[in-house]
Design a protein around this motif. Sequence first.
Motif, mmCIF file in Angstrom:
data_model
loop_
_atom_site.group_PDB
_atom_site.id
_atom_site.type_symbol
_atom_site.label_atom_id
_atom_site.label_comp_id
_atom_site.label_asym_id
_atom_site.label_seq_id
_atom_site.Cartn_x
_atom_site.Cartn_y
_atom_site.Cartn_z
ATOM 1 N N ILE B 133 -106.308 -33.265 -23.300
ATOM 2 C CA ILE B 133 -105.355 -33.410 -22.206
ATOM 3 C C ILE B 133 -105.888 -32.771 -20.926
ATOM 4 N N VAL B 134 -106.381 -31.532 -21.042
ATOM 5 C CA VAL B 134 -106.872 -30.839 -19.845
ATOM 6 C C VAL B 134 -108.103 -31.550 -19.290
ATOM 7 N N THR B 135 -109.006 -31.979 -20.180
ATOM 8 C CA THR B 135 -110.179 -32.718 -19.714
ATOM 9 C C THR B 135 -109.761 -33.951 -18.933
ATOM 10 N N ALA B 136 -108.779 -34.689 -19.452
ATOM 11 C CA ALA B 136 -108.332 -35.910 -18.797
ATOM 12 C C ALA B 136 -107.784 -35.626 -17.395
ATOM 13 N N ILE B 137 -106.946 -34.615 -17.285
ATOM 14 C CA ILE B 137 -106.364 -34.287 -15.973
ATOM 15 C C ILE B 137 -107.457 -33.882 -14.987
ATOM 16 N N LEU B 138 -108.339 -32.977 -15.419
ATOM 17 C CA LEU B 138 -109.382 -32.492 -14.511
ATOM 18 C C LEU B 138 -110.323 -33.615 -14.112
ATOM 19 N N THR B 139 -110.703 -34.468 -15.083
ATOM 20 C CA THR B 139 -111.615 -35.571 -14.793
ATOM 21 C C THR B 139 -111.011 -36.520 -13.757
#
Lengths: 439, 439
Positions: B133-139
Amino acid sequence: MQNPTRLIPVLFLATIALGTLLLLLPIARAEEGGAPFMTALFTATSAVAVTGLIVVDTPTYWTGFGQGVILFLFQIGGFGIMTAATLLGLVAGRTFGLKDRMATQIERSRLDIGDAKSVLKLVLAITLVVEAIVTAILTLRLRLAYDYDWGSALWNGLFQAVSAFNNAGFSTYSDSLMGFQSDAIILAPIMIAVIITALGFPVMQELRERPFEFERWTLHSKITVTGTVVLLLAGWLGMMAAEWTNPETLGPMQLGEKALNAAFHSVMPRTAGFNSLDVGSFRDETLMGNYLLMFIGGGSAGTAGGIKITTFVLILAIVVSEVRGQRDAVLFGRRVHQDVERQALSVVVLALLLIAVATSILLAITPHSLRDILFETVSAFSTVGLSTGITGELPVLGQLVIIVLMFVGRVGTITVATALALGAARRPYRYPEENPIVG
Amino acid sequence: MQNPTRLIPVLFLATIALGTLLLLLPIARAEEGGAPFMTALFTATSAVAVTGLIVVDTPTYWTGFGQGVILFLFQIGGFGIMTAATLLGLVAGRTFGLKDRMATQIERSRLDIGDAKSVLKLVLAITLVVEAIVTAILTLRLRLAYDYDWGSALWNGLFQAVSAFNNAGFSTYSDSLMGFQSDAIILAPIMIAVIITALGFPVMQELRERPFEFERWTLHSKITVTGTVVLLLAGWLGMMAAEWTNPETLGPMQLGEKALNAAFHSVMPRTAGFNSLDVGSFRDETLMGNYLLMFIGGGSAGTAGGIKITTFVLILAIVVSEVRGQRDAVLFGRRVHQDVERQALSVVVLALLLIAVATSILLAITPHSLRDILFETVSAFSTVGLSTGITGELPVLGQLVIIVLMFVGRVGTITVATALALGAARRPYRYPEENPIVG
Ligand SMILES: [K+]
Ligand SMILES: [K+]
């Protein structure tokens, strides 16, 4: 006397108030006019709490009368704390909580303590004998080796001797004892007086009654004396290791002088507060060692400050027993009750909290470094009186912080905390047990 | 697996050795030739211990391969410590001493913890879900708002996300997250990931099973969650109070940005180690607050370092009960067993001793101030990874001190100490009781 725990702070406050009034008198101050209120309050608190931190130079700022007031205050303060701490145990034997246990311990460890009167008599006798001997040595030395006239030799000898016995750290010399750093005949008696008095009354009495029967001593005396010896040796070796080549301190000295001054500065952080070296020039690692020695302090029920040797040793013993998977903290073949363990923990935590809060305030309101401020707050809390030299530069709020530290440090975190909480309802039932994961 | 307490340090050491070897390879270093041994060892230890202290700049010194190794190491390290701490309780249930109690507590507080396999599965699941989830938001944010190409956005997003979830503090940006100090969409997901993971596995599982039934939670979860909320709020308000007008940090910012960055730096000292402000410019009083937050750390059995929230709260509860004259430390209507109290005390004392020794050594061998060195040693011990900027300037011996601190801080003072003492003879009898005077 319904609540002696509250009486002690009140008596100390009254003595400080009296001292402040006397120091405000114009005849106390060398220059024209009376001292400012904050200067008088700070000096009186420092004297009654036998701390020795100063915002003005004792010999040049105060007159002979003023110095006499200071001498009177730290003699009263030292005598007061030693008898009060000892008597608290006898008088408060019926109440609950911490005080109760404190009392019980003193009774247990001093079975033959007798009554209050004999305590007062004995403290007075020890005080007079040790102070008289040290005064005599210092007076003769100052007269014979330094060509003081007899009156001046006696006054300076008496002031240093009383200051040493009461762990007060005040001096009639602007540079404390730095002018005598080559003179073992001045430094040694002062060191010995400080070491004796810093043991605390119960240990002094034990040493007087059966000096050579270590096996028969109370656990309290065994821990205090052994701890004192270990801390003195460690402080001495550490001091030499850290300062040996420092050109501002031990560096330029001969071997014997190095050893003497390192020894002196191993004794002094443990609450006396004289200095024969310039503390402001100490290396950082020396200050680290001093933080610890000052925080530990001396023996219980004496003029020494800090958390006390028994508290420190007990904390270490708990950790050792825990790491070994053993059920009890064992010292000299005796286990210690868990209630006393909790008491030791509480003393240390309250002390750390107090020092942390005071340090944070001083960091915020002054430009001084953490190194110097931490030294000042630990010195004030443990009523040591050593300083890297920032005391006189503190703003009014900063001086108030130090005043509170000296007072609370002297009258005792636990005494204050217990006084606050006394009368709190006691719960006759226990809650069900559940344990969090720790660490 | 006869002695799992010894197995854990060995596994960590093996992973550090493997990481060091990989980072020594020339393809790991951006410039010609392989990295020096100390650089590789320091970086591998910092990564496996999920600390984040660095002696070289991560994005410019290491190649993509090198950064991948670091990412791999802190993912393994974070996963390893979380499962190991949880499993230790299950596996070591039969032995004596500390380990025994630790196990019993975990079992008691996590009655339905199931078997080892389900722990591993669950940790893995939580890790993957939060990191994804965090990777998706940051990306997405890096691609859409900063015009990164997709590959670069994904790599930077993934690295920051995994680093956040594992509390590693490593960053692919030379100035950590200072370039994003105005961007709540970058900072907030990282903060939330850090907060979740810093609760520790037992609490995460509780939150997953019964998020809104506080009354039914274990004592451990209640203390950890309440403590986290209080520390975050206190840190946030304290940060704003201390840094509001500092021209190097919050001073020039708008109101919202001030609040965001103060919040970020309330979360990060509690073990994550990213920074959106220049830590070297913090005021002294801010550093004081940071020392405490870092020392406390996060929740037990997670990627957080420090002495842990439960340990800290329990110590305070003991002191409160003692001051009130009460027999038990009571939290949320539950009393805590005295054995657990002693365990908490031991964790704190061993941590303080370790930090004091390391600080003294660094003071002696480097020219840096107490302020900066204490920050560095507490940060290393608590595996926080924040620094005032002195890490890269430390001499080899200084780096070794920090390496030991990170390792011991991570694998745990208690685990190490217990491992050392395991097999020590147990005494089947108790010594007679005698109590010293304390305080
Ligand atoms: K003193
Ligand atoms: K970290």
